[in-house]
Design an enzyme around this catalytic site. Structure first.
Site, PDB file in Angstrom:
ATOM      1  N   LYS A 171      -1.353   1.662  -6.412  1.00  0.00           N
ATOM      2  CA  LYS A 171      -2.779   1.337  -6.410  1.00  0.00           C
ATOM      3  C   LYS A 171      -3.591   2.426  -5.693  1.00  0.00           C
ATOM      4  O   LYS A 171      -3.026   3.317  -5.048  1.00  0.00           O
ATOM      5  CB  LYS A 171      -2.962  -0.030  -5.744  1.00  0.00           C
ATOM      6  CG  LYS A 171      -2.369  -1.189  -6.555  1.00  0.00           C
ATOM      7  CD  LYS A 171      -2.633  -2.533  -5.877  1.00  0.00           C
ATOM      8  CE  LYS A 171      -2.172  -3.705  -6.731  1.00  0.00           C
ATOM      9  NZ  LYS A 171      -2.503  -5.020  -6.091  1.00  0.00           N
ATOM     10  N   ASN A 226      -3.006  -3.598  -0.958  1.00  0.00           N
ATOM     11  CA  ASN A 226      -1.556  -3.834  -0.833  1.00  0.00           C
ATOM     12  C   ASN A 226      -0.689  -2.862  -1.633  1.00  0.00           C
ATOM     13  O   ASN A 226       0.434  -3.186  -2.005  1.00  0.00           O
ATOM     14  CB  ASN A 226      -1.227  -5.280  -1.178  1.00  0.00           C
ATOM     15  CG  ASN A 226      -1.564  -5.620  -2.610  1.00  0.00           C
ATOM     16  OD1 ASN A 226      -2.115  -4.796  -3.339  1.00  0.00           O
ATOM     17  ND2 ASN A 226      -1.206  -6.807  -3.036  1.00  0.00           N
ATOM     18  N   HIS A 279       1.320  -2.804  -7.548  1.00  0.00           N
ATOM     19  CA  HIS A 279       1.426  -3.928  -8.475  1.00  0.00           C
ATOM     20  C   HIS A 279       2.771  -3.835  -9.166  1.00  0.00           C
ATOM     21  O   HIS A 279       3.232  -2.744  -9.500  1.00  0.00           O
ATOM     22  CB  HIS A 279       0.317  -3.864  -9.539  1.00  0.00           C
ATOM     23  CG  HIS A 279       0.589  -4.796 -10.692  1.00  0.00           C
ATOM     24  ND1 HIS A 279       0.249  -6.129 -10.655  1.00  0.00           N
ATOM     25  CD2 HIS A 279       1.237  -4.607 -11.877  1.00  0.00           C
ATOM     26  CE1 HIS A 279       0.660  -6.712 -11.786  1.00  0.00           C
ATOM     27  NE2 HIS A 279       1.266  -5.812 -12.540  1.00  0.00           N
ATOM     28  N   GLU A 298       1.924  -6.124 -19.971  1.00  0.00           N
ATOM     29  CA  GLU A 298       1.347  -5.060 -19.137  1.00  0.00           C
ATOM     30  C   GLU A 298       1.785  -3.668 -19.614  1.00  0.00           C
ATOM     31  O   GLU A 298       0.993  -2.730 -19.609  1.00  0.00           O
ATOM     32  CB  GLU A 298       1.735  -5.288 -17.673  1.00  0.00           C
ATOM     33  CG  GLU A 298       1.093  -6.562 -17.107  1.00  0.00           C
ATOM     34  CD  GLU A 298       1.601  -6.948 -15.725  1.00  0.00           C
ATOM     35  OE1 GLU A 298       2.456  -6.237 -15.157  1.00  0.00           O
ATOM     36  OE2 GLU A 298       1.125  -7.984 -15.213  1.00  0.00           O
TER      37      GLU A 298
HETATM   38  P1  IDP Z   1       1.045 -10.108  -6.301  1.00  0.00           P
HETATM   39  O1  IDP Z   1       0.466  -8.737  -6.510  1.00  0.00           O
HETATM   40  O2  IDP Z   1       1.914 -10.141  -5.067  1.00  0.00           O
HETATM   41  O3  IDP Z   1       1.735 -10.664  -7.520  1.00  0.00           O
HETATM   42  P2  IDP Z   1      -1.089 -12.028  -6.855  1.00  0.00           P
HETATM   43  O4  IDP Z   1      -1.222 -13.318  -6.120  1.00  0.00           O
HETATM   44  O5  IDP Z   1      -0.623 -12.070  -8.275  1.00  0.00           O
HETATM   45  O6  IDP Z   1      -0.162 -11.076  -5.949  1.00  0.00           O
HETATM   46  O7  IDP Z   1      -2.506 -11.316  -6.789  1.00  0.00           O
HETATM   47  C1  IDP Z   1      -2.757 -10.166  -7.548  1.00  0.00           C
HETATM   48  C2  IDP Z   1      -3.470  -9.168  -6.678  1.00  0.00           C
HETATM   49  O8  IDP Z   1      -4.730  -9.699  -6.294  1.00  0.00           O
HETATM   50  C3  IDP Z   1      -2.752  -8.856  -5.366  1.00  0.00           C
HETATM   51  O9  IDP Z   1      -1.755  -7.870  -5.495  1.00  0.00           O
HETATM   52  C4  IDP Z   1      -3.905  -8.388  -4.508  1.00  0.00           C
HETATM   53  O10 IDP Z   1      -4.260  -7.027  -4.799  1.00  0.00           O
HETATM   54  C5  IDP Z   1      -5.052  -9.285  -4.986  1.00  0.00           C
HETATM   55  N1  IDP Z   1      -5.200 -10.482  -4.142  1.00  0.00           N
HETATM   56  C6  IDP Z   1      -4.486 -11.630  -4.211  1.00  0.00           C
HETATM   57  N2  IDP Z   1      -4.901 -12.519  -3.293  1.00  0.00           N
HETATM   58  C7  IDP Z   1      -5.917 -11.925  -2.624  1.00  0.00           C
HETATM   59  C8  IDP Z   1      -6.769 -12.327  -1.533  1.00  0.00           C
HETATM   60  O11 IDP Z   1      -6.664 -13.432  -1.009  1.00  0.00           O
HETATM   61  N3  IDP Z   1      -7.684 -11.411  -1.115  1.00  0.00           N
HETATM   62  C9  IDP Z   1      -7.833 -10.178  -1.671  1.00  0.00           C
HETATM   63  N4  IDP Z   1      -7.071  -9.761  -2.693  1.00  0.00           N
HETATM   64  C10 IDP Z   1      -6.126 -10.610  -3.173  1.00  0.00           C
END
Ligand code: IDP
Ligand code: MG
Length: 154
Positions: free
Chosen positions: A9, A112, A115, A126
């Site tokens: 990212k 984070n 992805h 995807e």
């Molecule tokens: P993942 O990437 O671990 O599968 P998901 O719950 O699918 O997590 O969420 C997709 C992406 O959305 C996350 O990687 C993160 O970048 C963003 N995200 C998820 N929850 C939050 C939040 O509470 N605050 C800000 N960004 C979030």
């Protein structure tokens, strides 16, 4: 063999962690079958994150992902999807276990680094969103027999 879609990212690129993170997957034994260094258009991000539309973090997520180039990767290996997810760790670095990518390189509760597809169906969708069929390369790693056990590959 499975293929998975990984995105390093904008924070990974801006923090110059792309090589370190990609190196972990190579060291594990995953094979690179596609790469694309690109700034993802908003329309593509809206498709990629369609399942999250309406959630409170959705707008912030799309604008964060569009802010800077990313490195999109297609990786191949046995159980690649689950293995990559395990290597990534929990969603945010503040909670992710040390030893995982998010656990070792991040501390934020919104950025984070990475992805990764979370299921075979998501991986298929995807990979098709980011790569044309001809852009995913088929080839053998000369060391594959030593990575897996040659008998397993027959
Ligand atoms: P993942 O990437 O671990 O599968 P998901 O719950 O699918 O997590 O969420 C997709 C992406 O959305 C996350 O990687 C993160 O970048 C963003 N995200 C998820 N929850 C939050 C939040 O509470 N605050 C800000 N960004 C979030
Ligand atoms: Mg997810």
């Amino acid at each position: 063999m499975e293929r998975t879609l990984i995105i390093l990212k904008p924070d990974a690129i801006q923090r110059q962690l792309a090589g370190a993170i990609l190196g972990r997957f190579e060291t594990k034994g995953l094979k690179i079958v596609g790469t694309k260094f690109t700034q993802i258009p908003r329309a593509t991000l809206e498709k990629h994150y369609a399942d999250h539309k309406g959630k409170p973090f959705y707008e912030g997520l799309v604008s964060f992902m569009a802010k800077s180039p990313v490195l999109v990767l297609a990786l191949e290996g046995k159980n690649a999807i689950a293995i990559c997810r395990k290597m990534m760790g929990a969603t945010f670095g503040s909670k992710a276990e040390p030893g995982t990518i998010r656990g070792d390189y991040g501390i934020s509760d919104s950025f984070n680094l990475i992805h990764g597809s979370d299921s075979p169906a998501a991986a298929e969708k995807e990979l098709a969103l980011f790569f044309q069929p001809g852009e995913l390369v088929q080839y053998d790693l000369i060391g594959a027999g030593w990575i897996y056990d040659a008998d397993e590959l027959k």
